[in-house]
Design a protein around this motif. Structure first.
Motif, PDB file in Angstrom:
ATOM      1  N   MET A   1       0.835  -1.184   0.000  1.00 56.75           N
ATOM      2  CA  MET A   1       0.000   0.000   0.000  1.00 56.75           C
ATOM      3  C   MET A   1       0.888   1.259   0.000  1.00 56.75           C
ATOM      4  O   MET A   1       1.839   1.356   0.757  1.00 56.75           O
ATOM      5  CB  MET A   1      -0.889  -0.029   1.233  1.00 56.75           C
ATOM      6  N   ASN A   2       0.534   2.197  -0.854  1.00 63.08           N
ATOM      7  CA  ASN A   2       1.308   3.434  -0.963  1.00 63.08           C
ATOM      8  C   ASN A   2       0.954   4.411   0.148  1.00 63.08           C
ATOM      9  O   ASN A   2      -0.179   4.480   0.604  1.00 63.08           O
ATOM     10  CB  ASN A   2       1.032   4.123  -2.300  1.00 63.08           C
ATOM     11  N   SER A   3       1.931   5.195   0.551  1.00 61.98           N
ATOM     12  CA  SER A   3       1.680   6.251   1.533  1.00 61.98           C
ATOM     13  C   SER A   3       0.981   7.417   0.825  1.00 61.98           C
ATOM     14  O   SER A   3       0.917   7.477  -0.399  1.00 61.98           O
ATOM     15  CB  SER A   3       2.995   6.722   2.146  1.00 61.98           C
ATOM     16  N   GLU A   6       3.432   9.142  -1.500  1.00 61.46           N
ATOM     17  CA  GLU A   6       3.666   8.441  -2.770  1.00 61.46           C
ATOM     18  C   GLU A   6       2.462   8.519  -3.707  1.00 61.46           C
ATOM     19  O   GLU A   6       2.628   8.612  -4.928  1.00 61.46           O
ATOM     20  CB  GLU A   6       3.996   6.968  -2.516  1.00 61.46           C
ATOM     21  N   GLY A   7       1.280   8.506  -3.147  1.00 61.66           N
ATOM     22  CA  GLY A   7       0.083   8.498  -3.971  1.00 61.66           C
ATOM     23  C   GLY A   7      -0.414   9.855  -4.420  1.00 61.66           C
ATOM     24  O   GLY A   7      -1.046   9.969  -5.477  1.00 61.66           O
ATOM     25  N   HIS A   8      -0.147  10.889  -3.645  1.00 62.90           N
ATOM     26  CA  HIS A   8      -0.720  12.203  -3.952  1.00 62.90           C
ATOM     27  C   HIS A   8       0.301  13.313  -4.173  1.00 62.90           C
ATOM     28  O   HIS A   8       0.068  14.209  -4.978  1.00 62.90           O
ATOM     29  CB  HIS A   8      -1.676  12.614  -2.828  1.00 62.90           C
ATOM     30  N   TRP A  10       3.997  12.891  -4.593  1.00 66.43           N
ATOM     31  CA  TRP A  10       5.047  12.521  -5.539  1.00 66.43           C
ATOM     32  C   TRP A  10       4.614  12.654  -7.005  1.00 66.43           C
ATOM     33  O   TRP A  10       5.392  13.120  -7.832  1.00 66.43           O
ATOM     34  CB  TRP A  10       5.560  11.114  -5.231  1.00 66.43           C
ATOM     35  N   GLU A  45       2.737  15.395   6.252  1.00 70.45           N
ATOM     36  CA  GLU A  45       1.867  14.479   5.515  1.00 70.45           C
ATOM     37  C   GLU A  45       0.475  14.341   6.138  1.00 70.45           C
ATOM     38  O   GLU A  45      -0.535  14.404   5.436  1.00 70.45           O
ATOM     39  CB  GLU A  45       2.556  13.112   5.426  1.00 70.45           C
TER      40      GLU A  45
END
Length: 162
Positions: A1-3, A6-8, A10, A45
């Protein structure tokens, strides 16, 4: 699962890098500024997960980072003034001739028009997003974009006519 990062966050790196490069005209400096913004956003974050407009926050943070760098180094006071481009990106030499001509013309526009044109045409931001990011009215966005397009059209036709 992406953090969340990483998902929003990056995935915005391309857009943010292009904006930084537009302002500073130096690849290494643009990368450094972007790295600083990513570091700050990674630390915040949890707070950013709840932010209503993450992209605008990231662009504003990048702008503030660039302004802090310039103020610290005494190079300029504001990104809003008329800044002559110091050099063209090397990527333009590799691109097709029409794109190179257009980018040279965009670089000659007043800074506000150039920023709005880039945000709208290159980055695909809405008028509302541009207005929020630049802290101006939607009408000012529309007027500046119209003037930029008109000027680019006129200048491009001059370049293309022998």
């Amino acid at each position: 699962m992406n953090s969340f990062f990483e998902g929003h966050i990056w995935p915005l790196r391309g857009t943010l890098f292009r904006m930084a490069f537009l302002w500073v005209k130096d690849r290494a400096l643009a990368e450094d500024l972007l790295q600083n913004v990513f570091e700050k956003s990674f630390q915040r974050e949890d707070e950013l997960e709840k932010h209503p407009n993450l992209k605008a926050w990231m662009i504003r943070s990048l702008k503030n980072e660039a302004l802090m760098h310039f103020r610290k180094n005494g190079r300029i006071i504001s990104l809003e003034g008329e800044i002559e481009p110091s050099e063209e990106p090397k990527e333009l030499e590799k691109g097709n001739e029409q794109l190179s001509d257009l980018m040279r013309l965009v670089a000659k526009l007043p800074e506000k028009q150039s920023q709005i044109f880039q945000l709208r045409e290159s980055e695909g931001l809405t008028y509302e997003e541009i207005a929020e990011y630049l802290e101006i009215s939607i009408e000012q966005v529309k007027v500046n974009l119209h003037r930029a397009r008109k000027k680019l059209r006129e200048e491009y036709l001059k370049v293309k006519k022998p």
